[in-house]
Design a protein around this motif. Structure first.
Motif, mmCIF file in Angstrom:
data_model
loop_
_atom_site.group_PDB
_atom_site.id
_atom_site.type_symbol
_atom_site.label_atom_id
_atom_site.label_comp_id
_atom_site.label_asym_id
_atom_site.label_seq_id
_atom_site.Cartn_x
_atom_site.Cartn_y
_atom_site.Cartn_z
ATOM 1 N N ILE A 43 0.836 -1.201 0.000
ATOM 2 C CA ILE A 43 0.000 0.000 0.000
ATOM 3 C C ILE A 43 0.872 1.253 0.000
ATOM 4 O O ILE A 43 0.625 2.198 -0.749
ATOM 5 C CB ILE A 43 -0.935 0.003 1.227
ATOM 6 C CG1 ILE A 43 -1.937 -1.155 1.144
ATOM 7 C CG2 ILE A 43 -1.672 1.342 1.353
ATOM 8 C CD1 ILE A 43 -2.681 -1.415 2.438
ATOM 9 N N ALA A 44 1.899 1.253 0.848
ATOM 10 C CA ALA A 44 2.791 2.415 0.927
ATOM 11 C C ALA A 44 3.467 2.677 -0.412
ATOM 12 O O ALA A 44 3.544 3.829 -0.871
ATOM 13 C CB ALA A 44 3.840 2.187 2.017
ATOM 14 N N LEU A 45 3.940 1.631 -1.060
ATOM 15 C CA LEU A 45 4.611 1.785 -2.349
ATOM 16 C C LEU A 45 3.652 2.333 -3.406
ATOM 17 O O LEU A 45 4.016 3.202 -4.207
ATOM 18 C CB LEU A 45 5.189 0.444 -2.806
ATOM 19 C CG LEU A 45 6.338 -0.123 -1.955
ATOM 20 C CD1 LEU A 45 6.652 -1.540 -2.386
ATOM 21 C CD2 LEU A 45 7.574 0.753 -2.054
ATOM 22 N N ARG A 46 2.432 1.836 -3.427
ATOM 23 C CA ARG A 46 1.457 2.270 -4.419
ATOM 24 C C ARG A 46 1.058 3.730 -4.199
ATOM 25 O O ARG A 46 0.996 4.516 -5.156
ATOM 26 C CB ARG A 46 0.223 1.361 -4.367
ATOM 27 C CG ARG A 46 -0.950 1.771 -5.255
ATOM 28 C CD ARG A 46 -0.556 1.907 -6.708
ATOM 29 N NE ARG A 46 0.100 0.719 -7.217
ATOM 30 C CZ ARG A 46 0.888 0.694 -8.286
ATOM 31 N NH1 ARG A 46 1.129 1.817 -8.948
ATOM 32 N NH2 ARG A 46 1.454 -0.429 -8.692
ATOM 33 N N LEU A 47 0.781 4.111 -2.959
ATOM 34 C CA LEU A 47 0.397 5.490 -2.688
ATOM 35 C C LEU A 47 1.529 6.450 -3.052
ATOM 36 O O LEU A 47 1.291 7.537 -3.600
ATOM 37 C CB LEU A 47 0.008 5.664 -1.219
ATOM 38 C CG LEU A 47 -1.280 4.968 -0.773
ATOM 39 C CD1 LEU A 47 -1.513 5.193 0.718
ATOM 40 C CD2 LEU A 47 -2.491 5.443 -1.570
ATOM 41 N N ALA A 48 2.751 6.044 -2.760
ATOM 42 C CA ALA A 48 3.896 6.882 -3.109
ATOM 43 C C ALA A 48 4.040 7.002 -4.618
ATOM 44 O O ALA A 48 4.330 8.082 -5.150
ATOM 45 C CB ALA A 48 5.171 6.302 -2.498
#
Length: 264
Positions: free
Chosen positions: A23-28
């Motif tokens: 999730i963190a990678l995608r939002l970034a």
């Protein structure tokens, strides 16, 4: 499609590995500044560095969300840095691991610990960070729940109930936040390949005589887990759904539980 996340700031709890990391990678990647959270500083920093190396912006906070003092300290740190527009309450699991004892033998202490890890940590983060969203007139709260909250297997009742409570809390929160510009939703996830699920996936493989789940992924998905989609999920399958709910594109979506479980 541009999801409109440029300039948004997001905290993803439990994002030092697994679904949270995805999730963190995608939002970034979609342009948000991501606050990566974990209990292990080295793993948390590694995820943040991965985001930065890909051209994204990331910060870190560390702390055990089952510890009230540690939780308060890390949330104060997030607020002092400017708060967030998006809160993804992803941290969770079953305290003590997924041992298959009969549901009537799960100790009360186990229930309390599992609720602290899942529901109580999410409530604490929400109560601390939502006022800033309301003040700014825009925000997103997303709870990562589980498909077992909807179709209960005969085990892990404490975990199932905690995740069902998160879904209920998100719905109540959505109504309470009506008219503020802040939405609240939950997402119920199915079987996702992560380090934490590796043991269960290998057990599934052994049940059909396979040495590794990756060698029999379609059969495991359809025959063991009885999914409509013939593969095991990956963190990015969840991350894409989260990215949509976190975006301005989802202004009309609140109080909803989105099921991403391959049609179990």
């Amino acid at each position: 499609m541009d999801l409109g996340l440029q300039g948004k700031r997001a905290l993803v709890t439990g994002s030092s590995s697994g679904i949270g990391e995805g999730i963190a990678l995608r939002l970034a990647e979609e342009g948000a500044t991501v606050v990566v959270h974990g209990r292990n500083e080295a793993r948390t920093t590694a995820v943040a560095e991965r985001i930065r190396s890909s051209g994204g912006t990331a910060e870190t906070v560390t702390g055990d969300l089952t510890d009230a003092a540690a939780t308060a300290a890390l949330l104060d740190e997030v607020v002092a840095a400017g708060g967030v527009d998006i809160l993804v309450n992803n941290a969770g699991g079953r305290s003590g691991g997924f041992s298959p004892e009969p549901v009537w033998e799960t100790p009360v202490e186990q229930w309390l610990a599992t609720y602290r890890l899942n529901l109580v940590s999410a409530v604490a983060a929400t109560q601390r960070l939502v006022p800033g969203m309301v003040e700014r007139g825009w925000g997103r709260v997303i709870h990562v729940a589980s498909a077992v909250a909807l179709h209960q297997p005969p085990m892990f009742a404490d975990y199932q109930s905690a995740k069902a409570a998160e879904i209920n809390y998100a719905r109540s929160l959505a109504k309470g936040l009506g008219g503020t510009g802040v939405t609240a939703n939950s997402i119920s996830v199915g079987i996702i390949a992560t380090p934490d699920s590796e043991v269960e996936l290998m057990k599934a493989a052994a049940s059909i005589g396979a040495a590794d789940w990756r060698d029999a992924e379609e059969e495991i998905a359809t025959e063991v887990f009885r999914q409509a989609v013939p593969r095991i999920g990956r963190p990015d399958d969840i991350a894409w759904a989260i990215a949509y709910l976190a975006s301005p594109r989802a202004d009309f979506v609140t109080g909803t539980n989105v099921v991403v479980d391959a049609g179990v």
